[in-house]
Design a protein around this motif. Structure first.
Motif, short mmCIF file in Angstrom:
data_model
loop_
_atom_site.label_atom_id
_atom_site.label_comp_id
_atom_site.label_asym_id
_atom_site.label_seq_id
_atom_site.Cartn_x
_atom_site.Cartn_y
_atom_site.Cartn_z
N LEU A 5 0.83 -1.19 0.00
CA LEU A 5 0.00 0.00 0.00
C LEU A 5 0.87 1.25 0.00
O LEU A 5 1.99 1.24 0.52
N ASP A 6 0.35 2.31 -0.58
CA ASP A 6 1.07 3.58 -0.65
C ASP A 6 1.24 4.13 0.76
O ASP A 6 0.27 4.46 1.43
N ARG A 7 2.48 4.21 1.22
CA ARG A 7 2.74 4.69 2.57
C ARG A 7 2.48 6.20 2.70
O ARG A 7 2.50 6.73 3.80
N ASN A 8 2.23 6.89 1.59
CA ASN A 8 1.96 8.32 1.64
C ASN A 8 0.47 8.63 1.76
O ASN A 8 0.08 9.80 1.74
N ILE A 9 -0.34 7.60 1.84
CA ILE A 9 -1.78 7.83 1.99
C ILE A 9 -2.03 8.56 3.31
O ILE A 9 -1.49 8.20 4.35
N VAL A 10 -2.86 9.58 3.26
CA VAL A 10 -3.17 10.38 4.44
C VAL A 10 -4.54 9.97 4.97
O VAL A 10 -5.52 9.89 4.22
N TYR A 11 -4.60 9.73 6.25
CA TYR A 11 -5.86 9.43 6.93
C TYR A 11 -6.15 10.61 7.85
O TYR A 11 -5.65 10.65 8.99
N PRO A 12 -6.94 11.57 7.42
CA PRO A 12 -7.16 12.80 8.21
C PRO A 12 -7.73 12.49 9.60
O PRO A 12 -8.49 11.54 9.78
N ASP A 13 -7.35 13.32 10.56
CA ASP A 13 -7.86 13.17 11.92
C ASP A 13 -9.18 13.90 12.10
O ASP A 13 -9.81 13.77 13.15
N SER A 14 -9.60 14.66 11.10
CA SER A 14 -10.87 15.38 11.19
C SER A 14 -11.61 15.29 9.87
O SER A 14 -11.00 15.26 8.79
N ASP A 15 -12.95 15.22 9.99
CA ASP A 15 -13.76 15.22 8.77
C ASP A 15 -14.38 16.59 8.52
O ASP A 15 -15.20 16.77 7.61
N GLY A 16 -13.99 17.58 9.33
CA GLY A 16 -14.48 18.94 9.13
C GLY A 16 -15.88 19.19 9.65
O GLY A 16 -16.41 20.30 9.53
N LYS A 17 -16.49 18.17 10.27
CA LYS A 17 -17.85 18.31 10.79
C LYS A 17 -17.80 18.57 12.29
O LYS A 17 -16.90 18.07 12.98
N PRO A 18 -18.76 19.32 12.80
CA PRO A 18 -18.77 19.59 14.25
C PRO A 18 -19.10 18.34 15.04
O PRO A 18 -19.76 17.43 14.54
N MET A 19 -18.61 18.30 16.28
CA MET A 19 -18.88 17.15 17.14
C MET A 19 -20.36 17.05 17.46
O MET A 19 -20.92 15.95 17.52
#
Length: 229
Positions: A5-19
């Motif tokens: 797998l591409d080790r540069n894949i980013v898994y964001p810590d936020s989806d931009g939606k409010p809690m």
């Protein structure tokens, strides 16, 4: 041939939606999250999270969801930017909670249910505090199935009990103690400390009185052994 797998894949810590969309929804999210933390405080291998992105599939950052609260057994406590399942012995969160707000759509909740069903959640609870409606699903024969009678339901995994009254939802620890807000927990701790301080004060007073009586007896020529009660 195995593809890496591409080790540069980013898994964001936020989806931009409010809690949460409002204070009531947020209050219920915190109630569940904090009390579940308390419930498993002594177990280092139960991870409880709130509003944390869960990525079930390595290499697929678009496959994700952020449950309001979830519990994972057999995973250590600790900080995480997101729950990347392949880094967690591929263990699926077993129990998930969603607290509804007016902004939640039927389509959104159906998609979440399908997601949790597909990726192996064992218990899924949905509470609508505005309408005071609790919905529960548990996995039976490999499928998340609606719990028909949830008015006095005990979670198989957590041991907590849900009691739906005419006005609100009440949740109880396995020992029968109610889930409390942070303020209520603080007040309870203060009350317990006050009771403990008062009990210690009484012990000290009793000891002082015993010492005074002993001195009076000694002055009268009466010797009381130290181990005399």
């Amino acid at each position: 041939m195995t593809l890496s797998l591409d080790r540069n894949i980013v898994y964001p810590d936020s989806d931009g939606k409010p809690m949460a969309d409002n204070t009531r929804q947020f209050r219920w999210i915190v109630l569940f999250k904090e009390n579940l933390e308390c419930l498993f405080a002594d177990n280092p291998n139960v991870f409880v999270a709130g509003d944390l992105l869960w990525y079930p599939v390595e290499g697929s950052p678009d496959i994700r969801v952020a449950p309001d609260v979830f519990v994972v057994f057999d995973r250590p406590k600790g900080d995480r930017g997101s729950y990347q399942q392949w880094k967690e012995n591929n263990i699926t969160p077993q129990v998930v909670f969603e607290i509804l707000s007016p902004g939640n759509t039927y389509k959104e909740m159906v998609k979440k249910q399908q997601f949790y069903d597909k990726y192996g959640v064992e218990e899924y609870y949905i509470y609508d505090p505005d309408r005071n409606v609790l919905t529960g699903l548990e996995r039976e024969n490999g499928i998340l199935t609606f719990i028909e009678d949830i008015t006095d339901w005990i979670s198989p995994r957590l041991g907590i009990r849900f009691v739906l009254t005419d006005d609100t939802l009440k949740v109880y620890y396995p020992d029968g103690q109610p889930f409390l807000t942070t303020i209520e927990l603080t007040q309870k701790a203060q009350q317990e400390k006050l009771r403990a301080d008062q009990a210690q004060l009484q012990v000290n007073r009793t000891q002082l009185e015993n010492d005074r009586l002993r001195q009076l007896l000694l002055q009268a020529g009466i010797n009381i052994p130290d181990d005399y009660n």
